[in-house]
Write an enzyme that holds these catalytic residues in place. Structure first.
Site, short mmCIF file in Angstrom:
data_model
loop_
_atom_site.label_atom_id
_atom_site.label_comp_id
_atom_site.label_asym_id
_atom_site.label_seq_id
_atom_site.Cartn_x
_atom_site.Cartn_y
_atom_site.Cartn_z
N TYR A 1 61.63 104.96 125.24
CA TYR A 1 61.84 103.85 126.00
C TYR A 1 63.35 103.30 125.83
O TYR A 1 64.09 103.00 126.64
CB TYR A 1 61.08 102.45 125.72
CG TYR A 1 61.09 101.40 126.55
CD1 TYR A 1 60.64 101.42 127.87
CD2 TYR A 1 61.64 100.26 126.11
CE1 TYR A 1 60.90 100.41 128.83
CE2 TYR A 1 61.78 98.90 126.75
CZ TYR A 1 61.51 99.17 128.21
OH TYR A 1 61.87 98.10 129.19
N SER B 1 67.34 97.39 129.52
CA SER B 1 66.58 96.23 128.63
C SER B 1 67.62 96.28 127.34
O SER B 1 68.29 97.13 126.97
CB SER B 1 65.39 96.91 128.32
OG SER B 1 64.70 96.34 127.11
N1 LIG Z 1 59.11 92.67 130.91
C1 LIG Z 1 60.07 92.89 130.04
O1 LIG Z 1 60.18 92.12 129.21
C2 LIG Z 1 61.01 93.65 130.17
C3 LIG Z 1 62.11 93.77 129.21
C4 LIG Z 1 63.37 94.36 129.55
C5 LIG Z 1 63.34 95.24 130.64
N2 LIG Z 1 62.43 95.53 131.61
C6 LIG Z 1 62.07 96.16 132.47
O2 LIG Z 1 62.02 95.66 133.82
C7 LIG Z 1 61.65 96.55 134.67
C8 LIG Z 1 60.18 96.01 135.25
O3 LIG Z 1 59.33 95.75 134.39
P1 LIG Z 1 58.26 94.59 134.34
O4 LIG Z 1 58.32 93.83 133.13
O5 LIG Z 1 58.23 93.86 135.74
O6 LIG Z 1 56.83 95.22 134.38
P2 LIG Z 1 55.60 95.63 135.27
O7 LIG Z 1 55.10 94.47 135.63
O8 LIG Z 1 54.66 96.63 134.73
O9 LIG Z 1 56.22 96.22 136.49
C9 LIG Z 1 56.61 97.52 136.48
C10 LIG Z 1 56.99 98.12 137.85
O10 LIG Z 1 57.47 99.38 138.04
C11 LIG Z 1 56.46 100.07 138.80
N3 LIG Z 1 56.39 101.57 138.35
C12 LIG Z 1 56.17 102.04 137.16
N4 LIG Z 1 56.39 103.31 137.05
C13 LIG Z 1 56.60 103.86 138.56
C14 LIG Z 1 56.50 104.92 139.21
N5 LIG Z 1 56.66 106.05 138.43
N6 LIG Z 1 56.97 105.12 140.38
C15 LIG Z 1 57.15 103.81 141.15
N7 LIG Z 1 56.94 102.51 140.65
C16 LIG Z 1 56.71 102.72 139.43
C17 LIG Z 1 55.19 99.83 138.71
O11 LIG Z 1 54.50 99.87 139.74
P3 LIG Z 1 53.18 100.84 139.82
O12 LIG Z 1 52.34 100.96 138.65
O13 LIG Z 1 52.14 100.06 141.01
O14 LIG Z 1 53.86 102.04 140.22
C18 LIG Z 1 55.46 97.99 138.80
O15 LIG Z 1 55.94 97.77 140.04
C19 LIG Z 1 61.10 97.96 134.01
O16 LIG Z 1 62.27 98.82 134.17
C20 LIG Z 1 61.04 97.44 132.43
O17 LIG Z 1 61.45 98.47 131.49
C21 LIG Z 1 61.13 94.61 131.21
#
Ligand SMILES: NC(=O)c1ccc[n+]([C@@H]2O[C@H](COP(=O)([O-])OP(=O)(O)OC[C@H]3O[C@@H](n4cnc5c(N)ncnc54)[C@H](OP(=O)(O)O)[C@@H]3O)[C@@H](O)[C@H]2O)c1
Length: 244
Positions: free
Chosen positions: A149, A136
């Site tokens: 984070y 990120s």
């Molecule tokens: N959205 C942003 O602006 C942004 C920016 C920078 C980086 N990111 C990164 O992108 C990645 C995806 O995030 P997202 O934005 O798509 O958010 P999201 O919709 O909340 O997705 C997170 C995913 O990770 C899974 N997850 C979380 N904890 C887990 C665990 N302990 N074991 C297995 N699965 C787990 C969740 O599934 P379950 O809850 O069903 O387990 C969900 O499928 C993350 O690493 C986040 O830090 C996001």
């Protein structure tokens, strides 16, 4: 193609699953929420992919090891692994209890090592493979109240940077992706205006393209390529002003 994606039940991981489903890939889908993952499995099938789902917590090394072995057994080879699962949240510094921050660190850091490392022997044997780690832009500096984070995202960025030295000579690429704001469940609760907000389908397409081009680092949306280097050198008082 045989692809293993963690965090596939929503957001970026879900969109990546649909992207590769349209290409007819066999996809290992990992997440904890069974109902959500079931819905993704159905849509992946509709789009022409072959899903294999695993309900587990990526912080649990034994469970991930079993899932990666099962995937390798069924798919017979691994072309790509995308360590995407992650959680945000505050450090809860004043609680006197380390469990909140430890959970973030375990999922975001150990979740990556637990997912990627089991596939490395097969990739080396095949002399090919693509690894993608979702970091990120928050990993650029320590953010106020969210050290767990930002620290975890800096850690996985450096893991990818280091692994590339050892793995590229075996024709295994490592792509570290640093997204800015992407519209997913993780950001849905934010009430402030998110700069250059991108939808997760567009993000997935761009991430897939960066992996295909075997880029070592990829920041998206592109505007953050200008802001991140500036952000790295901003004085601390300015960070206080822009922190939310
Ligand atoms: N959205 C942003 O602006 C942004 C920016 C920078 C980086 N990111 C990164 O992108 C990645 C995806 O995030 P997202 O934005 O798509 O958010 P999201 O919709 O909340 O997705 C997170 C995913 O990770 C899974 N997850 C979380 N904890 C887990 C665990 N302990 N074991 C297995 N699965 C787990 C969740 O599934 P379950 O809850 O069903 O387990 C969900 O499928 C993350 O690493 C986040 O830090 C996001």
């Amino acid at each position: 193609m045989n692809i293993f994606i963690t965090g596939a039940s929503s957001g970026i991981g879900e969109s990546l699953a649909y992207y590769y489903a349209q290409k007819g890939a066999t996809i290992g889908l990992v997440a904890r929420r069974e109902d959500r993952l079931k819905a993704v499995v159905e849509k992946v099938k509709e789009l022409g992919g072959n899903p294999i789902s695993y309900i587990l917590d990526v912080a649990n090394q034994e469970d991930v090891q079993k899932a990666t072995s099962s995937f390798l057994e069924q798919a017979e080879r691994i072309d790509m692994v995308i360590a995407n699962a992650g959680v945000g949240g505050s450090d809860n510094l004043s609680s006197g209890n380390a469990s909140t921050i430890n959970k973030i660190l375990s999922i975001n850091i150990l979740g990556v090592t637990n997912t990627v490392i089991p596939f490395i022997p097969s990739m080396k044997e095949q002399k090919s493979g693509q690894i993608c780690i979702i970091s990120s832009i928050a990993g650029t500096r320590g953010l106020i109240g969210h050290g767990g984070y930002s620290g975890s995202k800096a850690a996985v960025r450096l893991l990818g940077d280091s692994w590339d030295y050892s793995l590229s000579r075996h024709n295994i690429s490592t792509t570290v992706v640093s997204p800015g704001w992407i519209a997913t469940e993780m950001t849905a609760r934010h009430t402030f205006k998110m700069l250059f907000l991108m939808d997760s389908e567009t993000a997935a397409g761009k991430i897939a393209n960066a992996i295909e081009k075997r880029k070592r680092k990829y920041i998206l949306p592109w505007q953050w390529n200008i802001i991140v280097p500036i952000f790295r050198f901003l004085p601390r008082w300015m960070i206080k002003l822009v922190s939310v």
